[in-house]
Enzyme design. Structure first.
Site, PDB file in Angstrom:
ATOM      1  CB  VAL A  55      -7.180 -27.400 -56.939  1.00  0.00           C
ATOM      2  CG1 VAL A  55      -8.604 -26.876 -56.805  1.00  0.00           C
ATOM      3  CG2 VAL A  55      -7.189 -28.919 -56.858  1.00  0.00           C
ATOM      4  CG  ASP A 167      -7.799 -41.268 -49.542  1.00  0.00           C
ATOM      5  OD1 ASP A 167      -7.174 -41.468 -48.488  1.00  0.00           O
ATOM      6  OD2 ASP A 167      -7.380 -40.553 -50.465  1.00  0.00           O
TER       7      ASP A 167
END
Length: 470
Positions: A55, A167
């Site tokens: 990222v 999640d």
């Protein structure tokens, strides 16, 4: 998010990602930056590094803003990897909510046909992830309630679209705390293993090292997973926020199995009302867990209660407005709000230690209600309007004596729209709201006008303080 991929926000690393990544200045030559990306996005720094993706903080040269770019490695192009990434794009593209990380762009760079690179471009959100914050200790109860409220409202939106996150864990929750520590905003991210509708068990490879500590019992048993699974996971997250400890520590297999026979331990210092909610959220039977909407309602009420329990009311209120004393200036503002919105009632409410006082009101006998029962509680913990279009189908108003969700009282109000009254440091001390006996909607322009009127209320309060001091 699984531990095979980097986080999909810009300020949070995957629990297993390389935490040594720092936001140092960079050029496209410093990283494997695909040609298609270089045409629009300039890399500025590496935020997080995971097993499948990195990222980056990057500059959108077309729009002149910083963004987050999640770039999958060329090695992460197996069929199963592509399927997971396609699911994430499909899910993210459907979402538009202030407490979800927003997807701005997604594509595949095929400059090298042998090594295609998938990338997502997302909003840049400053802050840290909840996992990192909990590494330094538990949150205050007020902060926990706010985190729980924001995540629950995000999940409510997601569930209404038929999506199950699957999640929910601290590493996937981005938080930003104000300098005074009183307000925490949260955004839920990483839909890499989300499902549209109920889904079968997650393949082992998707959470071998990732989400085991937060799995619901049905996930651990390999059964169908629905919205109740997210409720269970959020319950474990909230509990961890209070304790800074995992509810089910240990090796993955042990952690997954022990929840099938034991409920999580809730320490004695957890308030009774929190204990009741957490026990319900972490029930081993999905059908016994509350709906995520009810969780959001409860967390909003907890946040409001904790605000009054641990913080004195603002000085301007306690000095200039000691009780429900009507003020002519306030009456003019509320009358204006009522006329503009064509409603029978508009009022200014000011938060005290344990009650909300209706300082300016019309044709209303009630002068105050308990803080934990206030319909405007959510407007006092956020900087955006709060709207209940029909109390008969919206349980957020269930405990407010002014609104009767079952519609049995013909004199009760069914519509509510409130905006916070904010001090110069952005602290909410009350609300300006309008109510109607009939269900209805309100548009963005009308809400913006309410916010302008709330600013006028704050100026009147400041004038009263100055006059009192003189």
């Amino acid at each position: 998010m699984t531990n095979d991929s980097a986080t999909d926000n810009t300020a949070a690393n995957d629990p297993e990602a390389n935490s040594s990544a720092t936001e140092a200045s960079a050029t496209s030559d410093d990283f494997e930056w695909p040609a298609r990306l270089r045409r629009r996005y300039t890399p500025l720094s590496l935020i997080a590094r995971g097993g499948m993706a990195d990222v980056f903080r990057a500059r959108d040269e077309f729009l002149g803003r910083d963004v987050a770019v999640k770039l999958f490695r060329a090695a992460a192009t197996a069929e199963s990897d592509f399927r997971r990434q396609e699911i994430e794009v499909d899910v993210l593209a459907r979402l538009n909510h202030p407490n979800l990380v927003t997807l701005l762009d997604a594509a595949v760079d095929r400059t090298d046909p042998v090594r295609p690179r998938i990338y997502f471009v997302m909003e840049l959100v400053e802050g840290t992830d909840l996992k990192r914050r909990l590494d330094s200790g538990p949150l205050r109860n007020r902060q926990v309630a706010q985190v729980g409220y924001w995540v629950a409202t995000a999940l409510e939106y997601v569930h209404d679209l038929g999506i199950v996150h699957r999640d929910v864990k601290p590493a996937n929750i981005l938080i930003a705390v104000t300098n005074d520590g009183l307000t925490v905003n949260s955004k839920l991210g990483d839909f890499g293993i989300a499902s549209i509708g109920n889904a079968q068990a997650i393949p082992d490879e998707d959470f071998v090292t990732g989400t085991v500590a937060y799995l619901s019992p049905e996930q651990a048993r390999g059964e169908e997973v629905g919205p109740a699974s997210d409720v269970y996971s959020l319950g474990l997250v909230i509990l961890q926020c209070l304790t800074a400890q995992l509810a089910f520590p240990g090796p993955p297999q042990h952690s997954a199995m022990v929840r099938l026979i034991n409920d999580p331990e809730i320490p004695d210092f957890v308030p009774d009302e929190w204990r009741i909610l957490l026990r319900a959220m972490t029930s081993r039977e999905p059908g016994d867990r509350p709906d995520i909407h009810d969780v959001a309602v409860a967390m909003g009420q907890f946040s409001f209660t904790e605000s009054g329990r641990h913080r004195s009311p603002p000085v301007p209120v306690s000095i200039a407005l000691p009780g429900p004393l009507p003020d002519e200036a306030f009456d003019r503002i509320t009358a204006m709000a009522a006329r503009i919105n064509s409603v029978p009632l508009a009022m200014v409410s000011i938060a005290g230690h344990d009650r909300v006082w209706f300082t300016s009101r019309h044709d209303l006998d009630v002068t105050s209600i308990g803080m934990d029962a206030a319909a405007n509680a959510p407007a006092l913990i956020q900087s955006t309007p709060w709207v209940i279009e029909d109390a008969t189908i919206d349980l957020r108003s269930a405990q407010n004596p002014l609104m009767t969700p079952n519609g049995s009282d013909a004199e009760s109000f069914r519509f509510y729209a409130g905006v916070p009254i904010l001090t110069a440091d952005n602290t909410a001390i009350g609300t300006l709201c309008v109510l109607d006996v009939n269900p209805r909607t309100i548009d963005a322009d009308a809400l913006a006008t309410l916010e302008d009127l709330a600013v006028m209320v704050m100026r009147e309060i400041e004038s009263l303080v100055i006059a009192h001091d003189d």
